[in-house]
Each structure stands twice: as C-alpha cells, then as structure tokens.
Design an enzyme around this catalytic site. Structure first.
Site, mmCIF file in Angstrom:
data_model
loop_
_atom_site.group_PDB
_atom_site.id
_atom_site.type_symbol
_atom_site.label_atom_id
_atom_site.label_comp_id
_atom_site.label_asym_id
_atom_site.label_seq_id
_atom_site.Cartn_x
_atom_site.Cartn_y
_atom_site.Cartn_z
ATOM 1 N N ASN A 162 0.842 -1.166 -0.027
ATOM 2 C CA ASN A 162 -0.032 -0.025 -0.051
ATOM 3 C C ASN A 162 0.888 1.222 0.045
ATOM 4 O O ASN A 162 1.435 1.645 0.927
ATOM 5 C CB ASN A 162 -1.033 -0.203 1.243
ATOM 6 C CG ASN A 162 -1.991 -1.164 1.171
ATOM 7 O OD1 ASN A 162 -2.892 -1.042 0.473
ATOM 8 N ND2 ASN A 162 -1.547 -2.254 1.843
ATOM 9 N N GLU A 163 1.061 1.739 -1.144
ATOM 10 C CA GLU A 163 2.026 2.777 -1.443
ATOM 11 C C GLU A 163 1.312 4.126 -1.124
ATOM 12 O O GLU A 163 0.180 4.185 -0.838
ATOM 13 C CB GLU A 163 2.537 2.948 -2.887
ATOM 14 C CG GLU A 163 3.442 1.648 -3.281
ATOM 15 C CD GLU A 163 4.645 1.689 -2.836
ATOM 16 O OE1 GLU A 163 5.026 2.072 -1.732
ATOM 17 O OE2 GLU A 163 5.485 0.932 -3.282
ATOM 18 N N PRO A 164 2.181 5.334 -0.753
ATOM 19 C CA PRO A 164 1.744 6.419 -0.719
ATOM 20 C C PRO A 164 0.434 6.989 -1.775
ATOM 21 O O PRO A 164 0.485 6.632 -2.706
ATOM 22 C CB PRO A 164 2.736 7.556 -1.069
ATOM 23 C CG PRO A 164 3.717 6.906 -0.733
ATOM 24 C CD PRO A 164 3.698 5.493 -0.924
ATOM 25 N N SER A 166 -2.556 5.382 -0.798
ATOM 26 C CA SER A 166 -3.584 4.478 -0.558
ATOM 27 C C SER A 166 -4.770 4.742 0.239
ATOM 28 O O SER A 166 -4.332 5.518 1.157
ATOM 29 C CB SER A 166 -2.885 3.145 -0.187
ATOM 30 O OG SER A 166 -1.881 2.657 -1.022
ATOM 31 N N THR A 181 10.362 2.203 -3.604
ATOM 32 C CA THR A 181 10.188 0.696 -3.424
ATOM 33 C C THR A 181 11.052 -0.371 -4.528
ATOM 34 O O THR A 181 11.563 -1.256 -4.219
ATOM 35 C CB THR A 181 8.490 0.305 -3.385
ATOM 36 O OG1 THR A 181 8.187 0.974 -2.437
ATOM 37 C CG2 THR A 181 8.398 -1.244 -2.951
#
Length: 638
Positions: A162-164, A166, A181
């Site tokens: 869940n990246e920035p 999300s 990432t």
C-alpha cells in the site's frame, strides 16, 4: 518505572512501541506471541488465521517458529495463512516470488496443510485479478478474519504494498509500485529495470480488520520512516500512519530502528537526562544546528527554550559548556591522519608515535577506499606512511554484462593482432554470449563470466591505488569467498574469510586500520566485511601489535556520521578534492551509470564530493574554520 514517567517519555509517540536490544530478541518475542495464539486457539479447537509478511524483516520470526516446531512441538496443522502481497507479474516458481520465499523460510519446515496456505497469484491474467482479489477478501472473512497480522514497513511508509496515496479503507487489489520501493528491490532482481511495476496487495482496510497487528522494523535504514509513522501526522503520503487509528496495533523495533524517535534521538525534550560527555556534545551540536547559530553564540535562553535547562543548571554556566564542546569539535580536525610527528598529541585524534605507521585500508568493494576516504588515503601515502589497501570482495556483481563481453573481445582482438589464436578464449566468449542472451533477472553468471567481471574491477582498483601512490606489493585482493557463496545461500560459513584476513593482518601488523563503518544494513557487504575483520582481530588480540592498533571507521558515499559522533575529521584542499575525483574516475565500470545505483541519481564522485563538502559546511556553520571538504572518521574501541 512509574507510569507517569513512561507517559512523559513517550508522549511524542501516537501508538504503542516496544523496543528490543536487537532484531534477534525482537523476532523471538514476536514468534512467541504467535505461538501463544496458536496454542490458545488450538486448545479451543479453533482455526488460527495469520496474516504473514515477506522480506528480510520477518525472517527471524519464521526461523524461531521453525525452531519451536522442531524442538518444542508447536504444531501448525490448525493454522491458516494469508500473505500480504506478491509482485505482478510474477512466476510463482521464480526466486523472487513470495511463494518461494514463504516455503523456503517457513512452510517447508513445519506441518502446515498446503491447502491452508493462501498467497496472491502473480501469474494471473490481468482480467482475472479483480475477481481473485474479491475472492481473497471473502476467504479471509469466511475464516472469521485475521487473528494476527504481521507487517514490515517500506521506506515510502508502505505496509504490504500500500504505497503513498492508498486509501485507509482499501481492499485487496492490484497497485503500482513506488519508484523507491522498486529501487530497494533492485538487488534481488539484478537491477531496477527488472523489478515488476505492479503488485497484488491486501489493502489497508483489510489489515485493519485483524484482531491484532504487529509492525516490525530493524536497522537504521528504517529509523526515519518509523519516526514519521509513530510521531507524525496521519497522512496518505505515509500509509503506515493510518495505524495510529487502530487500538490493536504495536510497533516492535530494535534499537537502531527506534533511534530517530524523540525519546532516543533527543531525550532532553522528554525527560531529565544523565549528562555524560557524549550526550552533552550531541545536545549542544543539535541546538546549534536547530537554531542555525555557531556554538559559541548559544545563550541561556536558547538552552532553556529547547529542553536543555537541566544541562545549563547542572553543568553551566552555558558559555563554559559552549567553549568545552567547541574545543572538542576543534580537536577532531587534523591534517595528519597518521599522527603528526614530534607534536603534542594530547589534543589530537591520532598518536604522534610511531611517526611512520603501518596502515591497512580495508575496502569492502573495489572502490570504497577512494570514494569514501580517498583524500585521507592520498594524505597518508603523501606523508610517508607504509600504506596497504585490502580489497575484500571482487565486486563482480556490479559490472554490466556488455562490459564483460567487451573485455573478452579486446583480449581476442589483441591475440589476433599478435598472430595468436586462443581457442579457449573464443570458447569462453561464445559461451558467455549465448548465456547472456537468455539470462534471467538476478541469475548467477557462469564462473568464467564472474571471473571476467572481477578482473575488470581488479584492474580499476589497481589503477586507483597506484594513482594514490601505492606500489603493487601494497595492493591486496582478498576476494573473500563469502561474496560469491551468498549468491547461492545466505547461510554461509565465514571461517575461511576470517583466516585469510588474519593472514594479511599478521603479515602487515598495522598500527592503523581503516574499515567501512556503514552498518545500516546488517546483511550488507559492508557489515559482513567488518564482522570478518573484527573477528580476525579478536582472535589475534593476544599479539602485541593488536594492542597498539587503532581501528578507524569511515562511511560510504550516501551519508556521513552525525557531527557529534565524529572523532577525526581530515580537511581537504581544492587540489586534494580534485585528486580524489581522479582516483574515483579510475573505476570506469562504475562511472556514469552503475549497476546498483540505489535511489540516488548522482554519480559516485558527485555523491562523495557533496558529502564531504556538506561536512565542511556543517563545521563552518558551528563556528569552525571553513574548508573545501572534510572526511570524517569514528574510532572503534575494542
């Protein structure tokens, strides 16, 4: 400790945090909590539903769970697991697959029913992903939800993938990976270009439904993002901050990962302190940097307004504290890293005697010496010390495939120009070309190709060391075996590496040793090389020369020691900066675009120059002399 004091100490922290001395004790504690849940629910005849994570962080937990199964009879027959995520696309049998990871580290070693194992499928057709994700959620719900979810944290603040950006109520879905990432995963895939662009991940909303959540983080690389997650405002820019909303979460950290938290980094802001020399130096330098003032201009008001009234009261007057710390910082500066002959050394970082010292610079990779301490390296040679350099590994993984072919082509053309025909070289060349045409990401090269790549880096290192001023007898290539062994397995013996290092140490009997001191990654080459050196010195500790040997640590091109940590700082003139740059340029295979650049787009020589100029700038801002650049060192005490 009274509850009031604990609350005061942790008042900046917005969720529960437990800190352990190291990742090993922390991992065992988490494993014991998992084992307790398994035992409790099994006794009731209920299934245990675990949410599991991958990556380096949980490996210690899985190792302990395997031990509990083998030695204490912990059964996994009643356990159901759901993994957080998987790269997409990803062949489930590929070495980078999280399915391979989980079976390697846990499932192959315990009695879990394979039917109870659930891992996102990275081999799905894209049109089938949405249905798969919905089914994944429904399966978790059908089992009554997750009893425990364990998490790591990425440097973007992601949990799962869940990246920035999300959403806090997100479910299992296909996501696009952040560039940071992907950069962090580059080594596992043989380069960032080979890292998948997407992943299937449980959502934050899915994670939140777990009855208990444990987020684990080890090592200093995670310290800054942990501080933001624990003490920062809730923000979609850092998804881990959403965990502040949960009543069922705990962060489990080692000391290094917790080091940026206020209670560890600036403890004077939250509690009374025991003001020893180290803490006073750290606090005063922090205050000067915070206020952008020279140390000697700090006032009582500055101390009182920034949590340091206790220091001013106990150790004051303030101006005396300022002078004391200014002098300590001044005494770290020396143009004589090997010691200044016939000088009073009571206020200098190095001893005056012997005037000409035997020195070994240990370089984990073939260019760490000139990148990290090239100016000091040159200064030691110029000042007449008996300087040796030891390149600990071949560095062969960091050479482009086409460079390897180019060098073999050169050898073939050279032989042809001499009317010599070497069929063996042609055979190696043809085999290498055929292999490289079908080479998979992160697939190990054949031995001949590894040798060629190692020789490329060896030639560059020789050129760099000769430029510094060393003759060939003082240039040592250890080629420690662990470096290639770890391409096959992370579980290797280091005994022959230690014996080779002991042999070199006994041969030179140095008065001074320089070694890379970047320990942020406990599994990285720098840390392993240091551990081998340290063990070698321990085994030789009864020899007289070891008792008189000083070990200085240097840092790499990415970051420097904190100012308060520095014990020796070597200023460089503009000319010396230029000479250092030329030494770095000898490493042509690392020029322009190295194989593993990290998340810093600058070339190595640029990073090195920016780092050393920044150190000089900080010293100047604190009120000391202005230099072109400075290389910093910390003495390691045995």
């Amino acid at each position: 400790m009274p509850r009031l004091n604990l609350l005061e100490e942790t008042r900046f922290e917005k969720l529960p945090v437990k800190v352990y001395p190291d990742m090993y004790s922390a991992s065992k504690a988490v494993a014991q909590r998992i084992a307790a849940i398994i035992k409790q629910k099994t006794q009731k005849g209920e299934k245990v539903v675990l949410g599991l994570a991958t990556g380096v962080t949980p490996i210690g937990v899985y190792n302990e769970l395997v031990r509990l199964y083998r030695e204490e009879g912990l059964s996994f027959k009643n356990v159901v697991t759901f993994n957080l995520d998987e790269y997409y696309p990803m062949n489930p049998e590929a070495p980078q697959s999280y399915k391979v990871f989980m079976y390697k580290h846990l499932f192959d070693h315990v009695d879990i029913d394979p039917q109870n194992v659930h891992i996102p499928d990275g081999a799905l057709a894209q049109d089938d992903i949405a249905a798969f994700c919905l089914d994944y959620e429904q399966k978790i719900t059908a089992y009554g939800g997750l009893d425990l979810q364990i998490l790591g944290i990425g440097r973007t603040g992601h949990i799962g993938f869940n990246e920035p950006g999300s959403a806090p109520n997100s479910g299992t879905r296909l996501v696009t990976l952040d560039e940071l990432t992907r950069g962090d995963a580059a080594h596992d895939f043989g380069g960032k270009a080979n890292v998948p662009l997407k992943a299937i991940t449980m959502g934050i909303g899915t994670i939140f439904k777990a009855r208990e959540i444990i987020l684990m983080a080890w090592n200093a690389k995670k310290a800054e993002i942990i501080k933001k997650a624990v003490e920062g405002e809730i923000s979609s820019d850092i998804p881990a901050t959403y965990l502040q909303h949960s009543d069922n979460v705990e962060f489990v950290l080692d000391i290094a990962a917790a080091s940026a938290l206020t209670r560890f980094n600036t403890p004077w802001l939250v509690k009374d302190c025991i003001w020893d020399e180290w803490l006073i130096k750290k606090a005063v330098i922090w205050l000067a940097k915070t206020l952008n003032k020279p140390i000697l201009k700090l006032t009582d008001e500055d101390y009182n307004n920034h949590g340091m009234a206790q220091l001013a009261t106990e150790k004051g007057p303030v101006y005396d504290i300022n002078i004391h710390i200014f002098n300590k910082l001044q005494h770290t500066i020396t143009g004589w890293p090997g010691g200044k002959p016939n000088a009073d050394d009571s206020q200098r970082p190095e001893r005056a005697e012997p005037a000409k010292k035997r020195v070994i610079v240990f370089s984990p990779h073939p260019d760490d010496d000139v990148i990290s301490m090239g100016g000091t390296f040159i200064r030691l040679a110029d000042q007449g010390h008996d300087v040796h350099v030891a390149y600990q590994t071949s560095g062969n993984t960091a050479v482009w495939d086409d460079d390897a072919l180019r060098f073999v082509e050169f050898a073939m053309d050279f032989l042809q120009s001499q009317n010599t025909d070497d069929q063996k070289i042609k055979s190696i060349y043809n085999a290498a070309r055929n292999f490289l045409k079908t080479k998979q990401p992160n697939e190990r090269d054949p031995q001949e190709v590894e040798t060629i790549k190692g020789l490329i880096r060896k030639g560059e290192a020789i050129a760099g060391a000769r430029f510094v001023g060393l003759d060939d007898a003082h240039i040592h290539f250890q080629n420690l075996p662990f470096y290639d062994r770890r391409k096959v397995s992370k579980e290797v013996s280091y005994e022959d590496d230690i014996l080779k290092t002991m042999t070199l140490l006994q041969q030179v009997k140095p008065h001074q040793i320089y070694s890379a001191g970047d320990f942020a990654d406990p599994h990285g080459t720098h840390k392993i090389c240091f551990d081998i050196l340290y063990e070698s010195l321990k085994r030789l500790s009864n020899e007289d020369w070891v008792k008189d040997c000083w070990l200085w640590l240097y840092r790499g091109a990415w970051h420097e020691f904190e100012t308060h940590e520095i014990e020796m700082c070597v200023p460089l003139s503009p000319k010396e900066v230029e000479r250092k740059r030329e030494a770095i340029f000898k490493h042509q295979s690392q020029k322009d675009r190295p194989v593993f650049p990290g998340d810093d787009a600058r070339e190595f020589w640029m990073r090195a120059e920016d780092r050393t100029s920044e150190t000089a700038k900080i010293y100047n801002q604190l009120g000391l002399a202005e230099y072109e650049a400075m290389e910093a060192f910390v003495r390691f005490k045995f």
